[in-house]
Design an enzyme around this catalytic site. Sequence first.
Site, short mmCIF file in Angstrom:
data_model
loop_
_atom_site.label_atom_id
_atom_site.label_comp_id
_atom_site.label_asym_id
_atom_site.label_seq_id
_atom_site.Cartn_x
_atom_site.Cartn_y
_atom_site.Cartn_z
CB CYS A 137 42.19 38.49 35.65
SG CYS A 137 42.85 38.82 34.96
CD GLU A 175 40.57 37.04 27.37
OE1 GLU A 175 40.84 36.24 28.03
OE2 GLU A 175 40.78 36.64 25.83
CD GLU A 190 39.35 34.13 40.09
OE1 GLU A 190 37.81 34.47 39.74
OE2 GLU A 190 39.58 34.97 38.75
P1 NDP Z 1 31.47 39.30 36.89
O1 NDP Z 1 31.30 38.06 36.15
O2 NDP Z 1 30.63 39.22 38.41
O3 NDP Z 1 30.91 40.52 36.06
C1 NDP Z 1 31.90 40.55 34.47
C2 NDP Z 1 30.70 41.93 33.96
O4 NDP Z 1 29.34 40.76 33.11
C3 NDP Z 1 29.98 42.66 34.80
O5 NDP Z 1 29.49 43.66 34.18
C4 NDP Z 1 28.85 41.71 35.04
O6 NDP Z 1 27.46 43.03 35.79
C5 NDP Z 1 27.72 41.31 34.22
N1 NDP Z 1 27.51 40.94 34.66
C6 NDP Z 1 26.68 39.76 35.72
N2 NDP Z 1 25.87 38.68 35.16
C7 NDP Z 1 25.50 38.24 33.98
C8 NDP Z 1 24.57 37.80 33.05
N3 NDP Z 1 23.88 37.39 33.74
N4 NDP Z 1 25.06 38.24 31.98
C9 NDP Z 1 25.84 39.17 31.28
N5 NDP Z 1 26.28 39.74 31.84
C10 NDP Z 1 26.58 39.75 33.59
O7 NDP Z 1 32.98 39.50 37.12
P2 NDP Z 1 32.97 40.31 38.53
O8 NDP Z 1 32.49 41.52 37.96
O9 NDP Z 1 32.93 40.34 39.45
O10 NDP Z 1 34.91 40.73 37.73
C11 NDP Z 1 35.93 39.72 38.32
C12 NDP Z 1 36.20 38.43 37.30
O11 NDP Z 1 36.28 38.74 36.36
C13 NDP Z 1 37.23 37.59 38.26
O12 NDP Z 1 36.65 36.09 38.54
C14 NDP Z 1 38.13 37.95 37.65
O13 NDP Z 1 39.21 36.72 37.73
C15 NDP Z 1 37.88 38.29 36.08
N6 NDP Z 1 38.73 38.63 35.88
C16 NDP Z 1 39.17 38.03 34.70
C17 NDP Z 1 40.28 38.90 33.66
C18 NDP Z 1 40.57 37.82 32.56
O14 NDP Z 1 41.49 38.73 31.48
N7 NDP Z 1 40.77 37.01 32.10
C19 NDP Z 1 40.34 40.10 34.18
C20 NDP Z 1 40.05 40.70 34.51
C21 NDP Z 1 39.11 39.86 35.55
P3 NDP Z 1 27.32 43.27 37.49
O15 NDP Z 1 28.79 44.18 37.92
O16 NDP Z 1 26.25 44.26 37.30
O17 NDP Z 1 27.32 42.00 38.21
#
Ligand code: NDP
Length: 478
Positions: free
Chosen positions: A280, A246, A382
């Site tokens: 999102c 997602e 975004e």
């Molecule tokens: P990120 O992609 O930066 O992070 C999401 C999660 O992935 C965090 O727990 C993060 O850890 C982890 N992560 C980061 N790098 C890696 C990696 N290399 N491998 C595995 N996991 C990793 O997103 P954000 O937290 O910044 O959230 C915002 C984004 O989420 C926006 O793009 C938004 O649109 C999307 N989103 C989508 C939704 C949907 O339903 N489609 C709903 C809500 C949000 P860490 O925090 O430590 O970096």
Amino acid sequence: MVKNYINGELREAVSGEYFDNFDPSTSEAYGIVPDSDERDIELAVEAAESAFPMWSATPAAERSKLLMKIASLIERDLAEFARAECVDNGKPLHLARTIDIPRAIRNFEFFASAIHGFSSESHTMEDGTVNYTLRSPIGVIGAISPWNLPLYLFTWKIAPALITGNCVVAKPSEITPMTAYLLSEACIEAGLPKGVLNIVHGYGHKVGRAISLHPKIKAITFTGGTKTGAEIASIAAPMFKKLSLELGGKNPNIIFADCDYGRMLETTVQSSFRNQGEICLCGSRIFIQKPIYDKFKKDLVERTKKLVIGDPLETGTDQGAIVSSQHMEKVLSYIELARTEGGKILCGGSRFIPEGRCKDGWFIEPTVIEGLPYNCRTNQEEIFGPVVTLIPFETEEDALMMANSSEYGLASIIWTENLTRAHRVAAKIETGIVWINCWMVRDLRTPFGGMKSSGIGREGGTEALRFFTEPKNVCVKL
Ligand code: NDP
């Protein structure tokens, strides 16, 4: 102090290291988070694997009771959970109290009851041969979630994975770990057997990556940015892991001149700026039919200027803090980009410095921009903050062309009183979710997810129960 929850116990990371957890409304470090790595994931996977035979054999009714118990404990401690979410994320307390935490409770309750209606298919052939489908749990599931709706999205993954008999290794965002930690305490109190759910805190590039790489994690449910989703897929796909992604969005809000204006305006203020625009599903590209463009612009700007920004703990606050200084800088850089691309800032456009307790916090004024072409970077990338752009259109075809010009396809909003047009546009718009004359109305039974670069797979209702189970066709020749 946040701790990992592994094999039923609260533990430090193997490294023994911690990093700071910040309150975005003050920019102060107010806690510490375990700096876990692949060694902690290894322990969590071992615990989950050991628990799997017992948990998968536990009758669904028993699993359901445990999930209900967890829900009731969160409900009992709702005030504590809501405050923790508010301080960790920067969102207004009333939002955490009325939306985030109640929805986390609902996620457990919903899947605890949905499992009772979950059935599988049977196909009878002409000669009487019967095929039926068994759906068994997959094994160990990896769940990775973002910071914007921390407990809401975390439980949206965990609840269906657990109810279908899987064991879970879950990682909340390192930026907002508090309510996931409180959840681990609730699971211990509820008597969830050890190893069934494991929560490992830490950075994405360490903990998240270790989840993607672990050969014993058979499926990954991820919500987050598109770039991170692609990285996870590039690791997990060659290992043939099941994936539900997602991802990001750049959602169009299409407003036709014949809409119910009052209702549209009221909802559009919300769909633009709720949770500081860090949802999102927010409608960040607003397309307005020309006859009402000037009136809408004036009214939206007037309403936006009235939004109260500041201390998220205060009752009257509409707009809290942006989740991190890094994210605040990113959003501000997009406002700067909009300026250089020729956009006119109608209101907002800057960092906001409140008086008093939150004077050093990370706040941005809700910002409305006009005058940008639909295909410029500001309108294609975004931003994920309190920033919307206004784009006029003449015909339905123009609106659809511009709305669909995005690489993203998560959600859309359509405002019109013309029923035929509403359905026609809904059918042609390239998004996984379409709201007509409303926004963020959620029936948990419906498929949830995006098209194009907004992800693959759907969550919610039966889709989630199917994702977390492995179908097996059994053919019986009578
Ligand atoms: P990120 O992609 O930066 O992070 C999401 C999660 O992935 C965090 O727990 C993060 O850890 C982890 N992560 C980061 N790098 C890696 C990696 N290399 N491998 C595995 N996991 C990793 O997103 P954000 O937290 O910044 O959230 C915002 C984004 O989420 C926006 O793009 C938004 O649109 C999307 N989103 C989508 C939704 C949907 O339903 N489609 C709903 C809500 C949000 P860490 O925090 O430590 O970096």
